[in-house]
Scaffold this motif. Structure first.
Motif, PDB file in Angstrom:
ATOM      1  N   PRO A   1       6.645   8.781  -4.381  1.00 23.83           N
ATOM      2  CA  PRO A   1       6.352   8.128  -3.833  1.00 23.83           C
ATOM      3  C   PRO A   1       4.310   8.763  -3.098  1.00 23.83           C
ATOM      4  N   VAL A   2       3.233   8.597  -3.337  1.00 20.72           N
ATOM      5  CA  VAL A   2       2.306   9.260  -2.564  1.00 20.72           C
ATOM      6  C   VAL A   2       1.269   8.509  -2.488  1.00 20.72           C
ATOM      7  N   SER A   3       1.039   8.370  -0.638  1.00 13.42           N
ATOM      8  CA  SER A   3      -0.157   7.899  -0.168  1.00 13.42           C
ATOM      9  C   SER A   3      -1.461   8.098   0.168  1.00 13.42           C
ATOM     10  N   ASN A   4      -2.173   7.562  -0.001  1.00  9.51           N
ATOM     11  CA  ASN A   4      -3.445   8.207   1.268  1.00  9.51           C
ATOM     12  C   ASN A   4      -3.878   9.689   0.360  1.00  9.51           C
ATOM     13  N   ALA A   5      -3.117   9.762  -0.537  1.00  9.57           N
ATOM     14  CA  ALA A   5      -3.288  11.885  -0.431  1.00  9.57           C
ATOM     15  C   ALA A   5      -3.465  11.763  -2.011  1.00  9.57           C
ATOM     16  N   LEU A   6      -3.841  12.722  -2.786  1.00 14.35           N
ATOM     17  CA  LEU A   6      -3.199  12.563  -4.135  1.00 14.35           C
ATOM     18  C   LEU A   6      -2.470  13.119  -4.446  1.00 14.35           C
ATOM     19  N   ASN A   7      -1.591  13.723  -6.032  1.00 14.80           N
ATOM     20  CA  ASN A   7       0.014  14.594  -6.090  1.00 14.80           C
ATOM     21  C   ASN A   7      -1.274  15.754  -5.992  1.00 14.80           C
ATOM     22  N   ASP A   8       0.249  16.942  -6.168  1.00 14.09           N
ATOM     23  CA  ASP A   8       0.292  17.883  -6.084  1.00 14.09           C
ATOM     24  C   ASP A   8      -0.002  18.022  -6.972  1.00 14.09           C
ATOM     25  N   PRO A   9      -0.965  18.933  -8.005  1.00 16.57           N
ATOM     26  CA  PRO A   9      -0.993  19.320  -9.475  1.00 16.57           C
ATOM     27  C   PRO A   9      -0.108  20.742  -9.509  1.00 16.57           C
TER      28      PRO A   9
ATOM     29  N   ASP B   1     -10.250  17.536   1.858  1.00 19.27           N
ATOM     30  CA  ASP B   1      -9.141  18.203   3.249  1.00 19.27           C
ATOM     31  C   ASP B   1      -8.014  16.771   3.358  1.00 19.27           C
ATOM     32  N   SER B   2      -8.172  15.719   3.499  1.00 21.04           N
ATOM     33  CA  SER B   2      -7.266  14.657   3.919  1.00 21.04           C
ATOM     34  C   SER B   2      -6.532  14.146   2.408  1.00 21.04           C
ATOM     35  N   TRP B   3      -7.764  14.105   2.264  1.00 22.29           N
ATOM     36  CA  TRP B   3      -6.812  13.530   0.608  1.00 22.29           C
ATOM     37  C   TRP B   3      -5.839  14.475  -0.422  1.00 22.29           C
ATOM     38  N   SER B   4      -5.397  15.735   0.095  1.00 19.22           N
ATOM     39  CA  SER B   4      -5.128  17.655  -0.763  1.00 19.22           C
ATOM     40  C   SER B   4      -4.433  17.663   0.102  1.00 19.22           C
ATOM     41  N   PRO B   5      -3.482  17.281   0.560  1.00 19.26           N
ATOM     42  CA  PRO B   5      -2.594  18.012   1.480  1.00 19.26           C
ATOM     43  C   PRO B   5      -1.684  18.919   0.956  1.00 19.26           C
ATOM     44  N   TRP B   6      -2.220  19.816   0.292  1.00 19.66           N
ATOM     45  CA  TRP B   6      -1.213  20.772  -1.167  1.00 19.66           C
ATOM     46  C   TRP B   6      -1.921  22.006  -1.162  1.00 19.66           C
ATOM     47  N   THR B   7      -1.487  23.444  -1.176  1.00 19.49           N
ATOM     48  CA  THR B   7      -1.959  24.310  -1.330  1.00 19.49           C
ATOM     49  C   THR B   7      -2.506  24.633  -2.739  1.00 19.49           C
ATOM     50  N   VAL B   8      -3.707  24.914  -2.938  1.00 18.20           N
ATOM     51  CA  VAL B   8      -4.298  25.679  -3.894  1.00 18.20           C
ATOM     52  C   VAL B   8      -3.858  27.344  -4.436  1.00 18.20           C
ATOM     53  N   PRO B   9      -2.838  27.482  -5.399  1.00 15.13           N
ATOM     54  CA  PRO B   9      -2.247  28.789  -5.387  1.00 15.13           C
ATOM     55  C   PRO B   9      -3.419  29.553  -6.655  1.00 15.13           C
ATOM     56  N   THR B  10      -3.894  31.089  -6.187  1.00 10.13           N
ATOM     57  CA  THR B  10      -4.880  31.420  -7.231  1.00 10.13           C
ATOM     58  C   THR B  10      -3.030  31.981  -8.130  1.00 10.13           C
ATOM     59  N   LEU B  11      -3.775  31.605 -10.253  1.00 10.01           N
ATOM     60  CA  LEU B  11      -2.879  31.823 -11.148  1.00 10.01           C
ATOM     61  C   LEU B  11      -2.714  32.853 -11.653  1.00 10.01           C
ATOM     62  N   ALA B  12      -1.882  34.051 -12.236  1.00 14.96           N
ATOM     63  CA  ALA B  12      -2.946  35.398 -12.761  1.00 14.96           C
ATOM     64  C   ALA B  12      -1.654  34.782 -13.963  1.00 14.96           C
TER      65      ALA B  12
END
Ligand code: MCU
Length: 414
Positions: free
Chosen positions: A54-62, A403-414
């Motif tokens: 489960p993920v609370s008070n944040a959004l899931n990591d896409p 930021d507090s709702w997205s404790p995940w990193t955004v990659p650069t996708l190639a």
């Protein structure tokens, strides 16, 4: 992206009444491979059963697969999208059926008539097409009767009576409409999914009648307002042939995230949340009822519904005036949906614009020339100089910490 337009067969006369070939690629890949731009295919990781952590008070990591691996390339992203689509269908939207065995279409006057057959049953419906271009050009499918965008010259409008495909009066509408006449009244699809299926059949029909309608089926936009804006977003998410998605004031169940609304509700705010929305109408699968009291267990939220569209273009219009309409929940949700276009280097294909002072579903002129027309100009009319389309703005003081709702990193996708 998974799926592609149908191949058509034009062997049998008359030319306006052609049957689609049945050997088409489905929107959701039936196997664990997905096609890669440029050809070939890549193995996708297996999606484990169950809901995951489960993920609370944040959004899931896409950008992390359900099984834990990281999304690190565009090919991974296509796999992840197929996985997210399956999860959304399983737990919230209901199943999008595979391509039906036959779709036939005829065009006369301004009416496009469509007949769909499957398993010995068939249904028919029609849409009207206005302002058809004199030579091949784009069109926007407009759901139902709420709102309506000012559509610039050169773009046809296709009026889709989505309520005929799946009713949406209240809870008594469950399983009613032509979709359910074809697939059975206990089919798992909620109305949003049934309408997306209807949009796919309209595009099938446009592919068959191209020479008669002058509509280019590779340049189709979709729009709707409010409940029909939720529908427009789901159509863009489930049908990869949609070239431009234009949801207007879709709010909860569209551009809003369940977790943000649940948090706001816990703070006493009058926002539409998952518990309420399933009491109001039949937009979602009955399966969603099992999760509405604890949306934290879901392996997705609506930033990922939007992400099924990335990197195809989307322009989301919202309203700052009422929390019920998702003032905060759409701002936070789409602010983080945007990271998916960012990862793909496609921020010029993502627009979120939230203004106020207009009644619900009355399109405000402040969004017209520099925003809506820029998106339609660039992505449907093929005018590269139509304006800036990297848009993220709100006239409300949102005071929302993305930021507090997205404790995940955004990659650069190639
Ligand atoms: C914003 O969409 C809905 C909303 O979810 C409902 O709670 C409200 O009743 O109706 C809105 C709508 O569709 O208005 C036309």
């Amino acid at each position: 992206l998974p799926g592609s337009g149908p191949s058509t067969s034009s062997s049998s006369p008359p030319p306006q009444f052609t049957t689609l070939s049945t050997s088409r690629v489905t929107v959701i890949p039936p196997t664990s491979t997905t096609s890669v731009p440029g050809g070939g295919s890549t193995a996708c990781p297996t999606t484990p059963n169950g809901l995951g952590t489960p993920v609370s008070n944040a959004l899931n990591d896409p950008f992390t697969f359900h099984g834990g691996g990281k999304v690190s390339s565009k090919a991974d992203w296509s796999c992840r999208q197929a996985e997210i689509s399956q999860l959304l269908q399983r737990y919230e939207l209901g199943t999008l059926p595979p391509e039906p065995s036959s779709v036939t279409a005829s065009f006369s006057g301004s009416t496009l008539s469509i007949t769909v057959s499957e398993n010995g049953k068939s249904i028919s419906f029609s849409v009207t097409i206005n302002n058809r271009p004199s030579s091949s050009g784009p069109a926007i499918i407009n759901y139902g009767s709420f709102g309506g965008l000012p559509i610039p010259a050169g773009v046809a409008t296709i009026n889709f009576n989505n309520d005929e495909i799946a009713q949406q009066q209240d809870q008594s509408s469950r399983g009613k409409g032509k979709f359910y006449d074809l697939y059975g009244s206990s089919h798992s699809a909620g109305a949003l999914t049934a309408w997306a299926w209807g949009v796919s059949r309209i595009i099938d029909a446009l592919e068959l009648t191209r020479a008669q309608t002058n509509i280019d089926p590779t340049r189709i936009g979709v729009t709707g307002c409010s409940r029909n804006g939720k529908g427009a977003m789901v159509a863009g998410a489930l049908e990869p042939r949609i070239a431009l998605t234009l949801p207007e004031e879709s709010g909860a169940g569209g551009a809003g995230c369940w977790r943000i609304a649940a948090y706001q509700k816990s703070q006493g705010q009058n926002v539409q949340d998952s518990k309420q929305i399933v009491q109001e109408n039949v937009w979602f699968s009955p399966n969603f009822n099992n999760y509405v009291n604890d949306v934290n267990v879901l392996p997705f939220d609506h930033h990922m519904l939007a992400g099924l569209i990335a990197p195809r273009p989307i322009y989301i219009m919202e309203n700052t005036d009422m929390e019920w309409l998702g003032k905060v929940s759409t701002y936070g949700c789409m602010g983080l949906a945007r990271t998916q276009w960012q990862a793909l280097g496609a921020l010029d294909r993502f627009g979120y614009s939230q203004v106020g002072g207009n009644q619900h579903c009355s399109f405000p002129s402040s969004q017209q020339s520099s925003e809506l027309n820029a998106f339609i100009g660039k992505y449907l009319l093929n005018n590269a100089n139509a304006g800036t389309t990297n848009i993220f703005r709100s006239t409300g003081n949102q005071n929302f910490n993305l930021d507090s709702w997205s404790p995940w990193t955004v990659p650069t996708l190639a």
